[in-house]
Design a protein around this motif. Sequence first.
Motif, PDB file in Angstrom:
ATOM      1  N   THR A 161       0.843  -1.196   0.000  1.00 46.68           N
ATOM      2  CA  THR A 161       0.000   0.000   0.000  1.00 46.68           C
ATOM      3  C   THR A 161       0.875   1.242   0.000  1.00 46.68           C
ATOM      4  N   PRO A 162       0.710   2.138  -0.973  1.00 46.62           N
ATOM      5  CA  PRO A 162       1.463   3.395  -0.911  1.00 46.62           C
ATOM      6  C   PRO A 162       1.011   4.227   0.277  1.00 46.62           C
ATOM      7  N   ALA A 163       1.950   4.921   0.899  1.00 46.69           N
ATOM      8  CA  ALA A 163       1.639   5.714   2.089  1.00 46.69           C
ATOM      9  C   ALA A 163       2.582   6.896   2.185  1.00 46.69           C
ATOM     10  N   CYS A 164       2.085   7.957   2.801  1.00 44.74           N
ATOM     11  CA  CYS A 164       2.877   9.172   2.942  1.00 44.74           C
ATOM     12  C   CYS A 164       2.362   9.927   4.169  1.00 44.74           C
ATOM     13  N   GLY A 165       3.246  10.594   4.892  1.00 41.17           N
ATOM     14  CA  GLY A 165       2.793  11.314   6.076  1.00 41.17           C
ATOM     15  C   GLY A 165       3.858  12.225   6.633  1.00 41.17           C
ATOM     16  N   PHE A 166       3.525  12.857   7.757  1.00 42.09           N
ATOM     17  CA  PHE A 166       4.495  13.693   8.456  1.00 42.09           C
ATOM     18  C   PHE A 166       4.137  13.748   9.936  1.00 42.09           C
ATOM     19  N   ALA A 167       5.097  14.174  10.743  1.00 37.92           N
ATOM     20  CA  ALA A 167       4.869  14.417  12.165  1.00 37.92           C
ATOM     21  C   ALA A 167       5.480  15.761  12.528  1.00 37.92           C
ATOM     22  N   LEU A 168       4.797  16.498  13.381  1.00 36.99           N
ATOM     23  CA  LEU A 168       5.322  17.775  13.848  1.00 36.99           C
ATOM     24  C   LEU A 168       5.389  17.759  15.371  1.00 36.99           C
ATOM     25  N   GLY A 169       6.406  18.430  15.900  1.00 37.02           N
ATOM     26  CA  GLY A 169       6.601  18.489  17.344  1.00 37.02           C
ATOM     27  C   GLY A 169       5.835  19.647  17.949  1.00 37.02           C
ATOM     28  N   VAL A 170       4.903  19.335  18.838  1.00 32.55           N
ATOM     29  CA  VAL A 170       4.028  20.360  19.400  1.00 32.55           C
ATOM     30  C   VAL A 170       4.817  21.352  20.247  1.00 32.55           C
ATOM     31  N   GLU A 171       5.686  20.855  21.138  1.00 33.60           N
ATOM     32  CA  GLU A 171       6.421  21.766  22.018  1.00 33.60           C
ATOM     33  C   GLU A 171       7.242  22.778  21.227  1.00 33.60           C
ATOM     34  N   ARG A 172       7.899  22.322  20.176  1.00 33.73           N
ATOM     35  CA  ARG A 172       8.738  23.230  19.391  1.00 33.73           C
ATOM     36  C   ARG A 172       7.877  24.258  18.647  1.00 33.73           C
ATOM     37  N   LEU A 173       6.743  23.823  18.137  1.00 32.96           N
ATOM     38  CA  LEU A 173       5.874  24.771  17.440  1.00 32.96           C
ATOM     39  C   LEU A 173       5.287  25.796  18.403  1.00 32.96           C
ATOM     40  N   LEU A 174       4.942  25.375  19.614  1.00 33.27           N
ATOM     41  CA  LEU A 174       4.431  26.336  20.583  1.00 33.27           C
ATOM     42  C   LEU A 174       5.495  27.368  20.944  1.00 33.27           C
ATOM     43  N   GLU A 175       6.762  26.943  20.984  1.00 34.10           N
ATOM     44  CA  GLU A 175       7.840  27.910  21.207  1.00 34.10           C
ATOM     45  C   GLU A 175       7.887  28.931  20.070  1.00 34.10           C
ATOM     46  N   LEU A 176       7.665  28.465  18.846  1.00 32.72           N
ATOM     47  CA  LEU A 176       7.640  29.387  17.705  1.00 32.72           C
ATOM     48  C   LEU A 176       6.457  30.346  17.790  1.00 32.72           C
ATOM     49  N   VAL A 177       5.304  29.831  18.205  1.00 33.58           N
ATOM     50  CA  VAL A 177       4.125  30.696  18.351  1.00 33.58           C
ATOM     51  C   VAL A 177       4.418  31.793  19.372  1.00 33.58           C
ATOM     52  N   ARG A 178       5.044  31.419  20.477  1.00 33.74           N
ATOM     53  CA  ARG A 178       5.413  32.424  21.490  1.00 33.74           C
ATOM     54  C   ARG A 178       6.402  33.439  20.910  1.00 33.74           C
ATOM     55  N   ALA A 179       7.406  32.932  20.191  1.00 30.33           N
ATOM     56  CA  ALA A 179       8.408  33.835  19.609  1.00 30.33           C
ATOM     57  C   ALA A 179       7.775  34.817  18.636  1.00 30.33           C
ATOM     58  N   ALA A 180       6.654  34.411  18.037  1.00 30.34           N
ATOM     59  CA  ALA A 180       5.948  35.291  17.100  1.00 30.34           C
ATOM     60  C   ALA A 180       4.963  36.217  17.814  1.00 30.34           C
ATOM     61  N   GLY A 181       4.968  36.180  19.145  1.00 28.48           N
ATOM     62  CA  GLY A 181       4.097  37.074  19.910  1.00 28.48           C
ATOM     63  C   GLY A 181       2.791  36.451  20.337  1.00 28.48           C
ATOM     64  N   GLY A 182       2.641  35.170  20.159  1.00 29.27           N
ATOM     65  CA  GLY A 182       1.387  34.501  20.510  1.00 29.27           C
ATOM     66  C   GLY A 182       1.393  33.975  21.927  1.00 29.27           C
ATOM     67  N   GLU A 183       1.576  34.847  22.921  1.00 30.53           N
ATOM     68  CA  GLU A 183       1.581  34.410  24.307  1.00 30.53           C
ATOM     69  C   GLU A 183       0.208  33.883  24.708  1.00 30.53           C
ATOM     70  N   PRO A 184       0.171  32.854  25.565  1.00 28.66           N
ATOM     71  CA  PRO A 184      -1.119  32.328  26.011  1.00 28.66           C
ATOM     72  C   PRO A 184      -1.908  33.372  26.779  1.00 28.66           C
ATOM     73  N   GLN A 185      -3.195  33.455  26.510  1.00 27.74           N
ATOM     74  CA  GLN A 185      -4.073  34.377  27.207  1.00 27.74           C
ATOM     75  C   GLN A 185      -4.881  33.629  28.255  1.00 27.74           C
ATOM     76  N   PRO A 186      -4.963  34.161  29.487  1.00 32.73           N
ATOM     77  CA  PRO A 186      -5.753  33.474  30.516  1.00 32.73           C
ATOM     78  C   PRO A 186      -7.223  33.422  30.123  1.00 32.73           C
ATOM     79  N   MET A 187      -7.876  32.356  30.505  1.00 28.27           N
ATOM     80  CA  MET A 187      -9.287  32.156  30.192  1.00 28.27           C
ATOM     81  C   MET A 187     -10.106  32.437  31.449  1.00 28.27           C
ATOM     82  N   PHE A 188     -11.018  33.412  31.376  1.00 26.96           N
ATOM     83  CA  PHE A 188     -11.821  33.797  32.525  1.00 26.96           C
ATOM     84  C   PHE A 188     -13.281  33.438  32.284  1.00 26.96           C
ATOM     85  N   PRO A 189     -14.017  33.136  33.375  1.00 25.54           N
ATOM     86  CA  PRO A 189     -15.465  32.985  33.200  1.00 25.54           C
ATOM     87  C   PRO A 189     -16.086  34.349  32.912  1.00 25.54           C
ATOM     88  N   GLU A 190     -17.212  34.348  32.262  1.00 26.66           N
ATOM     89  CA  GLU A 190     -17.897  35.623  32.010  1.00 26.66           C
ATOM     90  C   GLU A 190     -18.686  36.075  33.231  1.00 26.66           C
TER      91      GLU A 190
END
Length: 432
Positions: free
Chosen positions: A303-332
């Motif tokens: 069976t032909p097959a193709c795929g990829f895997a990405l590292g979540v921790e490393r990508l989250l570091e990139l998101v932070r480096a791009a200014g995407g800091e986590p925002q706290p979630m508050f109840p309304e």
Amino acid sequence: MNETKKRKIQSLRGMNDILPGEAEFWNLFEEVVRDTLASYGYRPLRTPIVEATPLFSRAIGEVTDIVEKEMYSFIDSLNGEALTLRPEGTAGCVRAVIEHNLLAAGQRLYYMGPMFRHERPQKGRYRQFHQVGVESFGFAGPEIDAELILLCARLWDDLGLDGIELQINSLGQPEERAKHRAELIAWFERHAAALDEDAKRRLYTNPLRILDSKNPDLREIIASAPKLIDHLGAESRAHFDGVQQILSDMGLPFSVNPGLVRGLDYYNLTVFEWVTDRLGAQGTVCAGGRYDGLVESLGGRPTPACGFALGVERLLELVRAAGGEPQPMFPEVYLVHQGAAARRLAFRVAEGLRDGALDVMLDCAGGSFKAQMKRADASGARYAVIIGDDEAAAGEVTLKFLREEGVEQRRVAVDELADDLMGRILDSKEEE
């Protein structure tokens, strides 16, 4: 009580807790990933964290660092079976599609979750780490290779990331790799005196892995080594040209890296990596390729097959480096209550507001109105809904504005509260 029993038990080295605030950041990331994958027709799959050890020794290979040094393996005390915490996700995914007869038609699947490898913990790389894996089965042409690469590019855009560069190569087919392997062994034999211990160990078992060496002393020898891409036959070349044509047509920049290899026999044709230097030294955040031989090697039909895997921790570091800091979630809404009748009404009011799609935190610690209002303010909620026995008797609540100065609190009928709050929340979002 002795000192051993008093000692606090802490998380294991390289296996980290993901705390509130950070965990919500992960949830947002996963939502983006799921939405992007769904837009390409990929469906979720969940596989066990624990698998039979032979699955990985057959899929990954006995002579690999993962199997030899990094797997968390143990013997089941009940039946003596050799088991392993999954070090990667592709093998389990392939096992599942074979076991459950999912190969009848083309499949586009994805999974996400923790993987385990016993290696030295460092920033963005842990003993329990997380991956998103994307796998496709039943597609033999270059179209699916290109689609997976374009999917990655769209995901980076959806996450607000840049500075991630695409490198691609072709591994050809087994017979082409066999010729290259023989030349590679001969080349490194001529330079045997310069090889380090890892390279000597891999020379006759897995010489392609020498090309991955990070040893700077081997850089010139590796750069001058025979290139696999020079051994491609007409069909392999046509497949690789097809992938490049689609990427070029879509305006996606890439570079051909002849040193980009995989050391396992079932890999063939296209391989690719997304790399960045935004986290310091250039590192891979996503790696993939075609593995047409794996399904058959694990007992399925070819069976032909193709795929990829990405590292979540490393990508989250990139998101932070791009200014995407986590925002706290508050109840309304924070719901304060005191008195027997008020408590009974408070639960009905809270559930009614939740039915109206509002996030509500109900005070369960008790105490005076003053103590509860301090908790309401600390919760981050925008509104406090206050119920005493007087309000309960009247079928009303007191609505207090916690984040708006100069707005007087007021009484609101219970039946009108959800619409009142939703209207205020929508108005404030429009103003923002």
